[in-house]
Design an enzyme around this catalytic site. Structure first.
Site, PDB file in Angstrom:
ATOM      1  N   HIS A  70       0.843  -1.208   0.000  1.00  0.00           N
ATOM      2  CA  HIS A  70       0.000   0.000   0.000  1.00  0.00           C
ATOM      3  C   HIS A  70       0.878   1.259   0.000  1.00  0.00           C
ATOM      4  O   HIS A  70       0.590   2.219  -0.715  1.00  0.00           O
ATOM      5  CB  HIS A  70      -0.862   0.064   1.275  1.00  0.00           C
ATOM      6  CG  HIS A  70      -1.885  -1.009   1.418  1.00  0.00           C
ATOM      7  ND1 HIS A  70      -2.000  -1.772   2.568  1.00  0.00           N
ATOM      8  CD2 HIS A  70      -2.854  -1.456   0.590  1.00  0.00           C
ATOM      9  CE1 HIS A  70      -3.011  -2.620   2.434  1.00  0.00           C
ATOM     10  NE2 HIS A  70      -3.532  -2.453   1.235  1.00  0.00           N
TER      11      HIS A  70
ATOM     12  N   LYS B 298     -17.512  -6.281   8.031  1.00  0.00           N
ATOM     13  CA  LYS B 298     -16.275  -7.018   8.309  1.00  0.00           C
ATOM     14  C   LYS B 298     -15.873  -6.839   9.768  1.00  0.00           C
ATOM     15  O   LYS B 298     -16.190  -5.821  10.382  1.00  0.00           O
ATOM     16  CB  LYS B 298     -15.139  -6.464   7.437  1.00  0.00           C
ATOM     17  CG  LYS B 298     -15.113  -7.029   6.023  1.00  0.00           C
ATOM     18  CD  LYS B 298     -13.795  -6.639   5.362  1.00  0.00           C
ATOM     19  CE  LYS B 298     -13.739  -7.003   3.895  1.00  0.00           C
ATOM     20  NZ  LYS B 298     -12.530  -6.486   3.238  1.00  0.00           N
TER      21      LYS B 298
ATOM     22  N   ARG C  32      -1.833  -6.133  -7.912  1.00  0.00           N
ATOM     23  CA  ARG C  32      -0.670  -6.981  -7.623  1.00  0.00           C
ATOM     24  C   ARG C  32      -0.472  -8.033  -8.697  1.00  0.00           C
ATOM     25  O   ARG C  32       0.634  -8.277  -9.134  1.00  0.00           O
ATOM     26  CB  ARG C  32      -0.863  -7.696  -6.276  1.00  0.00           C
ATOM     27  CG  ARG C  32      -0.628  -6.810  -5.088  1.00  0.00           C
ATOM     28  CD  ARG C  32      -1.102  -7.485  -3.834  1.00  0.00           C
ATOM     29  NE  ARG C  32      -2.518  -7.778  -3.947  1.00  0.00           N
ATOM     30  CZ  ARG C  32      -3.311  -8.066  -2.933  1.00  0.00           C
ATOM     31  NH1 ARG C  32      -2.814  -8.143  -1.719  1.00  0.00           N
ATOM     32  NH2 ARG C  32      -4.583  -8.302  -3.093  1.00  0.00           N
TER      33      ARG C  32
ATOM     34  N   SER D 269      -2.714  -7.647   3.360  1.00  0.00           N
ATOM     35  CA  SER D 269      -3.041  -7.457   4.776  1.00  0.00           C
ATOM     36  C   SER D 269      -3.472  -8.780   5.402  1.00  0.00           C
ATOM     37  O   SER D 269      -3.155  -9.059   6.565  1.00  0.00           O
ATOM     38  CB  SER D 269      -4.167  -6.424   4.934  1.00  0.00           C
ATOM     39  OG  SER D 269      -3.787  -5.184   4.419  1.00  0.00           O
TER      40      SER D 269
HETATM   41  O1  PNS Z   1      -8.830  -2.833   0.612  1.00  0.00           O
HETATM   42  P1  PNS Z   1     -10.099  -3.405   0.052  1.00  0.00           P
HETATM   43  O2  PNS Z   1     -10.927  -4.046   1.137  1.00  0.00           O
HETATM   44  O3  PNS Z   1      -9.854  -4.334  -1.114  1.00  0.00           O
HETATM   45  O4  PNS Z   1     -10.945  -2.148  -0.528  1.00  0.00           O
HETATM   46  C1  PNS Z   1     -12.197  -2.327  -1.155  1.00  0.00           C
HETATM   47  C2  PNS Z   1     -12.897  -0.961  -1.393  1.00  0.00           C
HETATM   48  C3  PNS Z   1     -12.874  -0.150  -0.117  1.00  0.00           C
HETATM   49  C4  PNS Z   1     -12.198  -0.188  -2.477  1.00  0.00           C
HETATM   50  C5  PNS Z   1     -14.356  -1.239  -1.858  1.00  0.00           C
HETATM   51  O5  PNS Z   1     -14.897  -2.279  -1.081  1.00  0.00           O
HETATM   52  C6  PNS Z   1     -15.263  -0.013  -1.694  1.00  0.00           C
HETATM   53  O6  PNS Z   1     -15.039   1.010  -2.310  1.00  0.00           O
HETATM   54  N1  PNS Z   1     -16.286  -0.147  -0.825  1.00  0.00           N
HETATM   55  C7  PNS Z   1     -17.207   0.922  -0.522  1.00  0.00           C
HETATM   56  C8  PNS Z   1     -18.624   0.533  -0.932  1.00  0.00           C
HETATM   57  C9  PNS Z   1     -18.846   0.789  -2.412  1.00  0.00           C
HETATM   58  O7  PNS Z   1     -18.677   1.884  -2.901  1.00  0.00           O
HETATM   59  N2  PNS Z   1     -19.239  -0.274  -3.140  1.00  0.00           N
HETATM   60  C10 PNS Z   1     -19.481  -0.169  -4.589  1.00  0.00           C
HETATM   61  C11 PNS Z   1     -18.248  -0.534  -5.402  1.00  0.00           C
HETATM   62  S1  PNS Z   1     -17.913  -2.259  -5.247  1.00  0.00           S
END
Ligand code: PNS
Length: 162
Positions: free
Chosen positions: A17, A41, A90, A129
């Protein structure tokens, strides 16, 4: 002023990150690293802890701001006048998931939120993570994956003395 958001769980932030953060901060005038407050979560670190850790880890990059958000990324971005979301890739396995998120965000925002992908430095391509937490939970060495002060906090969560 070109602002971008780097959203994620960052539970905890890894060198992967941090590599994306450093490089994105060179591309955009302001990079807002924003921690998702995901009620679905059960994270190892609270949102407040993750924000503090990110602030410490990015303190030497002046154009990085750390924040958190709940709900949809498109709503958060619109409220903050941000039109670009940065994500790291990645490996090919990330691609399908990221493509779906990017296309969903493009649709939900009516084309107002675009996604920019930076490919993770090969040195950190294996780091996640989740694996950091799994390794640490068994007392393994995570010094190659996260900064020392983060490793200390992760081991503390698992009551592991190092
Ligand atoms: O680090 P992560 O958990 O892979 O991040 C995922 C993230 C935060 C980018 C994604 O889950 C997100 O943007 N969630 C917020 C809810 C949302 O906007 N959902 C619609 C798009 S899937």
């Amino acid at each position: 002023m070109k602002r971008a958001v780097y959203p994620g769980s960052f539970d905890p932030v890894t060198y992967g990150h941090l590599d994306i953060i450093k490089r994105a901060a060179e591309i955009f005038d302001v990079l807002v690293v924003s921690v998702l407050n995901n009620k679905g979560k059960t994270p190892l670190f609270s949102v407040e802890e993750r924000v503090k850790i990110l602030e410490e880890a990015t303190k030497d990059i002046p154009n990085v701001q750390v924040d958190s958000f709940s709900g949809l990324l498109v709503d958060y971005a619109a409220a903050n006048d941000i039109h670009v979301s940065v994500r790291g890739l990645r490996a090919i396995t990330d691609f399908e998931y990221e493509l779906q998120i990017a296309q969903t965000n493009a649709k939900l925002s009516g084309g107002k939120l675009d996604s920019v992908f930076l490919t993770t430095n090969l040195e950190y391509a294996y780091v996640s993570s989740s694996t950091v937490k799994e390794i640490a939970s068994f007392g393994g060495d995570i010094s190659q994956c996260v900064p020392d002060f983060v490793a200390e906090k992760v081991y503390e969560k698992y009551n592991i003395k190092k």
